[in-house]
Design an enzyme around this catalytic site. Structure first.
Site, PDB file in Angstrom:
ATOM      1  N   ASP A  22       0.830  -1.215   0.000  1.00  0.00           N
ATOM      2  CA  ASP A  22       0.000   0.000   0.000  1.00  0.00           C
ATOM      3  C   ASP A  22       0.861   1.261   0.000  1.00  0.00           C
ATOM      4  OD1 ASP A  22      -2.334   1.423  -0.023  1.00  0.00           O
ATOM      5  OD2 ASP A  22      -2.792   1.133   2.100  1.00  0.00           O
ATOM      6  N   GLY A  23       0.345   2.320  -0.604  1.00  0.00           N
ATOM      7  CA  GLY A  23       0.997   3.628  -0.532  1.00  0.00           C
ATOM      8  C   GLY A  23       1.550   4.141  -1.854  1.00  0.00           C
ATOM      9  N   GLY A  25      -0.056   5.549  -4.306  1.00  0.00           N
ATOM     10  CA  GLY A  25      -0.686   6.830  -4.638  1.00  0.00           C
ATOM     11  C   GLY A  25      -0.073   7.965  -3.828  1.00  0.00           C
ATOM     12  N   HIS A  39       2.389   3.519  -9.112  1.00  0.00           N
ATOM     13  CA  HIS A  39       2.222   2.073  -9.325  1.00  0.00           C
ATOM     14  C   HIS A  39       3.433   1.502 -10.062  1.00  0.00           C
ATOM     15  CE1 HIS A  39      -1.688   2.319  -7.637  1.00  0.00           C
ATOM     16  NE2 HIS A  39      -2.225   3.013  -8.639  1.00  0.00           N
ATOM     17  N   GLU A  69     -12.492  -4.357  -4.498  1.00  0.00           N
ATOM     18  CA  GLU A  69     -12.897  -2.967  -4.206  1.00  0.00           C
ATOM     19  C   GLU A  69     -12.145  -1.971  -5.094  1.00  0.00           C
ATOM     20  OE1 GLU A  69     -12.100  -5.203  -1.869  1.00  0.00           O
ATOM     21  OE2 GLU A  69     -13.999  -5.473  -0.802  1.00  0.00           O
ATOM     22  N   ARG A  73     -12.110   2.260  -8.447  1.00  0.00           N
ATOM     23  CA  ARG A  73     -11.236   3.432  -8.654  1.00  0.00           C
ATOM     24  C   ARG A  73     -11.509   4.045 -10.023  1.00  0.00           C
ATOM     25  NH1 ARG A  73      -5.376   2.619  -5.797  1.00  0.00           N
ATOM     26  NH2 ARG A  73      -6.219   1.993  -3.774  1.00  0.00           N
ATOM     27  N   LEU A 133      10.549 -20.467  -5.280  1.00  0.00           N
ATOM     28  CA  LEU A 133       9.570 -19.600  -4.603  1.00  0.00           C
ATOM     29  C   LEU A 133       8.201 -19.658  -5.292  1.00  0.00           C
ATOM     30  CD1 LEU A 133       9.095 -17.135  -2.551  1.00  0.00           C
ATOM     31  CD2 LEU A 133       9.599 -15.688  -4.521  1.00  0.00           C
TER      32      LEU A 133
END
Ligand code: IPE
Ligand code: IPE
Ligand code: MG
Length: 248
Positions: A22-23, A25, A39, A69, A73, A133
């Protein structure tokens, strides 16, 4: 070897790390850029964290990439994100193959634009035999929808007499979630200072250790991951027992 790396106990590496990236923006705003640039910078952080996780022996890394959600946007931002995912996957495929990384997706991918859906399907298929991984992208993901879909699927199995009502337990629920063969996260990291789960892996994080950091996702570096792992290694995971029982 970095000083932080030396502090990591190689015998207590979290098997599964989940990240709410997150973060982006706010990072863009801080630097006077459009959100899409945030992004784009976030992709660089993804690359660094995938590598760092692999380096210390993490087996599963789940990245919250796009929530259901997030479809709400502005269209411009959603489109930019879709294009960025297509572009990044195209560029990273060689690296995934070289590093033996297996790509897995969870979420309602049917909602993705067809080019994006195809790209993910292609990368999932091409890396399916890799044994290093496991890199899991949560895309168009909602934990509540995942649980609803599990409930529907289990109900159908009961109605078809494939399983008995009294046989429904945690394992049955696990098997019917998108994450069916993936162990629960040991460590959940959320960047940007927000301290919430935002509809991510609600069932699976029942006993995960939570690590919140104010660092905005594009600024999240190897050292931040190592710090989170060191923080995790200092926790005592009691799973309801007493501290004395754990130490025995
Ligand atoms: C996370 O960064 C990326 C996605 C949700 C796709 P944000 O875009 O949520 O960044 P902030 O929270 O607005 O800073
Ligand atoms: C969560 O971040 C989703 C992803 C990181 C993909 P959001 O930025 O969408 O979460 P809220 O809206 O702040 O809870
Ligand atoms: Mg956000």
């Amino acid at each position: 070897m970095s000083d932080l790396l030396k502090k990591i106990n190689p015998n207590r590496i979290p098997k599964h790390i989940a990240v709410v990236m997150d973060g982006n923006g706010r990072w863009a705003k801080k630097h006077g850029y459009l959100r899409a640039i945030g992004h784009k910078s976030g992709v660089k952080a993804v690359r660094e964290i995938v590598q760092a996780s692999d380096d210390i022996g993490v087996k599963y890394l789940t990245l919250y990439t796009f929530s259901t959600e997030n479809w709400n946007r502005p269209k411009l931002e959603v489109n930019a994100l879709m294009e960025l995912m297509i572009d990044s996957l195209t560029k990273e495929l060689d690296g995934f193959q070289k590093n033996n990384v297996k790509i897995v997706t969870i979420g309602d991918l049917s909602l993705l634009p067809s080019r994006c859906k195809k790209k993910f399907a292609d990368v999932v298929e091409k890396t399916s035999k890799n044994s290093g991984l496991n890199l899991i992208f949560a895309l168009s993901y909602s934990s509540r929808l995942e649980i609803i879909s599990a409930v529907k699927s289990i109900t159908t199995q009961v109605l078809n007499k494939e399983i008995k009502l009294e046989d429904i337990d945690s394992d049955v629920i696990d098997k019917n979630l998108y994450t069916n063969s993936i162990p629960d996260p040991d460590l959940l990291i959320r960047t940007s200072g927000e301290q919430r789960i935002s509809n991510f892996l609600l069932w699976q994080v029942a006993y995960s250790e939570l690590h919140f950091t104010p660092v905005l996702w594009p600024d999240f570096k190897q050292a931040d991951l190592f710090s989170a792992v060191i923080d995790y290694q200092q926790r005592e995971r009691r799973f309801g027992k007493t501290s004395e029982q754990i130490k025995k």
